[in-house]
Design a protein around this motif. Structure first.
Motif, PDB file in Angstrom:
ATOM      1  N   TYR A  85     -16.896  -8.743  -4.006  1.00  0.00           N
ATOM      2  CA  TYR A  85     -18.228  -8.166  -4.220  1.00  0.00           C
ATOM      3  C   TYR A  85     -18.961  -8.900  -5.347  1.00  0.00           C
ATOM      4  N   VAL A  86     -18.227  -9.231  -6.398  1.00  0.00           N
ATOM      5  CA  VAL A  86     -18.846  -9.901  -7.542  1.00  0.00           C
ATOM      6  C   VAL A  86     -19.357 -11.288  -7.156  1.00  0.00           C
ATOM      7  N   VAL A  87     -18.503 -12.097  -6.502  1.00  0.00           N
ATOM      8  CA  VAL A  87     -18.957 -13.438  -6.148  1.00  0.00           C
ATOM      9  C   VAL A  87     -20.070 -13.365  -5.096  1.00  0.00           C
ATOM     10  N   GLY A  88     -20.013 -12.377  -4.202  1.00  0.00           N
ATOM     11  CA  GLY A  88     -21.110 -12.184  -3.254  1.00  0.00           C
ATOM     12  C   GLY A  88     -22.403 -11.837  -3.972  1.00  0.00           C
ATOM     13  N   GLY A  89     -22.304 -11.015  -5.009  1.00  0.00           N
ATOM     14  CA  GLY A  89     -23.485 -10.665  -5.798  1.00  0.00           C
ATOM     15  C   GLY A  89     -24.089 -11.876  -6.482  1.00  0.00           C
ATOM     16  N   TRP A  90     -23.223 -12.758  -7.008  1.00  0.00           N
ATOM     17  CA  TRP A  90     -23.726 -13.976  -7.650  1.00  0.00           C
ATOM     18  C   TRP A  90     -24.447 -14.874  -6.645  1.00  0.00           C
ATOM     19  N   PHE A  91     -23.867 -15.048  -5.456  1.00  0.00           N
ATOM     20  CA  PHE A  91     -24.527 -15.889  -4.450  1.00  0.00           C
ATOM     21  C   PHE A  91     -25.883 -15.303  -4.050  1.00  0.00           C
ATOM     22  N   GLN A  92     -25.950 -13.992  -3.884  1.00  0.00           N
ATOM     23  CA  GLN A  92     -27.222 -13.365  -3.522  1.00  0.00           C
ATOM     24  C   GLN A  92     -28.249 -13.510  -4.641  1.00  0.00           C
ATOM     25  N   LEU A  93     -27.797 -13.397  -5.880  1.00  0.00           N
ATOM     26  CA  LEU A  93     -28.696 -13.558  -7.025  1.00  0.00           C
ATOM     27  C   LEU A  93     -29.268 -14.970  -7.084  1.00  0.00           C
ATOM     28  N   LEU A  94     -28.410 -15.965  -6.904  1.00  0.00           N
ATOM     29  CA  LEU A  94     -28.898 -17.347  -6.910  1.00  0.00           C
ATOM     30  C   LEU A  94     -29.839 -17.596  -5.728  1.00  0.00           C
ATOM     31  N   GLY A  95     -29.500 -17.016  -4.576  1.00  0.00           N
ATOM     32  CA  GLY A  95     -30.398 -17.135  -3.427  1.00  0.00           C
ATOM     33  C   GLY A  95     -31.765 -16.541  -3.710  1.00  0.00           C
ATOM     34  N   ALA A  96     -31.801 -15.395  -4.381  1.00  0.00           N
ATOM     35  CA  ALA A  96     -33.071 -14.766  -4.734  1.00  0.00           C
ATOM     36  C   ALA A  96     -33.889 -15.669  -5.657  1.00  0.00           C
ATOM     37  N   THR A  97     -33.223 -16.286  -6.616  1.00  0.00           N
ATOM     38  CA  THR A  97     -33.908 -17.184  -7.537  1.00  0.00           C
ATOM     39  C   THR A  97     -34.542 -18.349  -6.792  1.00  0.00           C
ATOM     40  N   LEU A  98     -33.826 -18.885  -5.837  1.00  0.00           N
ATOM     41  CA  LEU A  98     -34.349 -20.007  -5.046  1.00  0.00           C
ATOM     42  C   LEU A  98     -35.525 -19.569  -4.171  1.00  0.00           C
ATOM     43  N   HIS A  99     -35.450 -18.359  -3.609  1.00  0.00           N
ATOM     44  CA  HIS A  99     -36.585 -17.842  -2.838  1.00  0.00           C
ATOM     45  C   HIS A  99     -37.816 -17.700  -3.725  1.00  0.00           C
ATOM     46  N   ILE A 100     -37.631 -17.263  -4.960  1.00  0.00           N
ATOM     47  CA  ILE A 100     -38.756 -17.151  -5.889  1.00  0.00           C
ATOM     48  C   ILE A 100     -39.354 -18.525  -6.144  1.00  0.00           C
ATOM     49  N   ASP A 101     -38.494 -19.516  -6.376  1.00  0.00           N
ATOM     50  CA  ASP A 101     -38.978 -20.879  -6.588  1.00  0.00           C
ATOM     51  C   ASP A 101     -39.833 -21.354  -5.418  1.00  0.00           C
ATOM     52  N   LEU A 102     -39.480 -20.905  -4.215  1.00  0.00           N
ATOM     53  CA  LEU A 102     -40.186 -21.331  -3.003  1.00  0.00           C
ATOM     54  C   LEU A 102     -41.334 -20.388  -2.621  1.00  0.00           C
TER      55      LEU A 102
END
Length: 331
Positions: A85-102
């Motif tokens: 769950y923790v590593v999944g949360g980190w991947f989703q968080l980084l994905g969100a950051t990239l979506h914001i960048d885009l």
């Protein structure tokens, strides 16, 4: 966890196929080795963030999270489930950051909610704090400055004492207060960031997006001071550029260098040095390192130059329009 994420099957990506093969050879379940490799993969992607294309990195994040979801029904202990769950949360968080960048706000919001849900299940306050801090940046880019202050403060309340996210949330609040025209609040935030940074354990030889480091503090200070019209921003912006730009090769620039050139341009305009300001913002625009979520920052300089009816205004506007049409993809 069905309400958090649907089961996804990896689509032939080499990295994820290697993880799956190692899992099957070792135990046939989501064991410690598989989880360790996923955690290492996340760290590698987070370290690639400053120098990678957001779209390219997002594709890798998607594939890794698909593999995390693929493991949700695998046999595992409660401790292993929490790590997943923790590593999944980190991947989703980084994905969100990239979506914001885009500039993909809806996708970013969905990923942040999923990251927060996973973090709640894992009782992981640090990821939850990063979710609020990241959302603060999202709404700040949309002009909701008061909301950005509130989200930054919520992040600080969740953040573990002395952590990178505690510092980042404080810096984010400072940026939001700068947009609100609150110099007293800005300088208070900068002072807190500097004091907190002195107690943070340094991580050598890494530029991990979720680990605060001196160059990030300099960059945040440059932006924050530039936004309140403080000429001291010039010194900080130049220090960022000097420290991170290798021999002036824009292809090797961390994206933070492009942002620092925009900060420098704003500071130079305040100091009534428009020619130098035009040169700085043009370097940023033509570098191809300004992500879509930061286009508005470059546009502020372009408009300021146009308002002064400077001869460089036309070329800057054309360069800006070219950058915007490409949609090139740090916060």
């Amino acid at each position: 966890m069905n309400e958090v994420v649907a089961l996804l099957v990896p689509d032939g990506d080499d990295e994820c196929n290697a993880l799956e093969l190692a899992r099957r050879v070792s135990a046939g379940d989501a064991g410690k080795e598989t989880l360790s490799r996923l955690e290492e993969s996340f760290d590698q992607l987070a370290m690639r963030y400053p120098v990678s294309s957001p779209q390219e990195l997002l594709e890798r994040v998607r594939k890794h999270f698909a593999y995390v979801a693929h493991l949700m029904d695998a046999r595992m202990t409660l401790a292993e489930q929490r790590r997943l769950y923790v590593v999944g949360g980190w991947f989703q968080l980084l994905g969100a950051t990239l979506h914001i960048d885009l500039n993909q706000g809806h996708a970013a919001t969905t990923r942040l909610r999923t990251a927060d849900t996973l973090a709640r299940h894992a009782e992981h306050s640090e990821i939850r704090a990063w979710c609020y801090e990241t959302d603060a940046w999202r709404v700040l880019t949309d002009g909701a400055y008061r909301r950005a202050v509130d989200l930054s403060q919520a992040a600080k309340e969740l953040a573990p004492a002395g952590s990178s996210v505690a510092i980042q949330a404080t810096a984010q609040e400072g940026r939001a207060r700068a947009r609100l025209g609150d110099p007293k609040g800005v300088h208070a935030a900068i002072g807190r960031v500097q004091r907190m940074s002195t107690t943070l354990e340094p991580v050598k030889n890494t530029k991990h997006h979720y680990q605060y480091e001196p160059e990030k503090a300099l960059a945040y200070t440059a932006t924050t001071l530039a936004w309140i019209g403080d000429p001291a921003a010039e010194t900080y912006a130049r220090e960022v550029i000097t420290g991170l730009a290798p021999a002036g090769d824009v292809q090797k620039w961390p994206r933070r260098v492009a942002s620092a050139n925009i900060d420098l341009a704003l500071a130079l305009l305040v100091d009534d040095r428009p020619d130098e300001a035009c040169d700085a913002v043009q370097r940023a625009i033509l570098s191809g390192r300004v992500v879509p979520s930061n286009h508005w920052r470059a546009l502020e300089v372009v408009r300021a130059v146009e308002a002064r009816r400077l001869p460089e205004a036309r070329d800057l506007r054309e360069a800006y329009q070219g950058m915007s049409s490409l949609g090139t993809g740090e916060r």
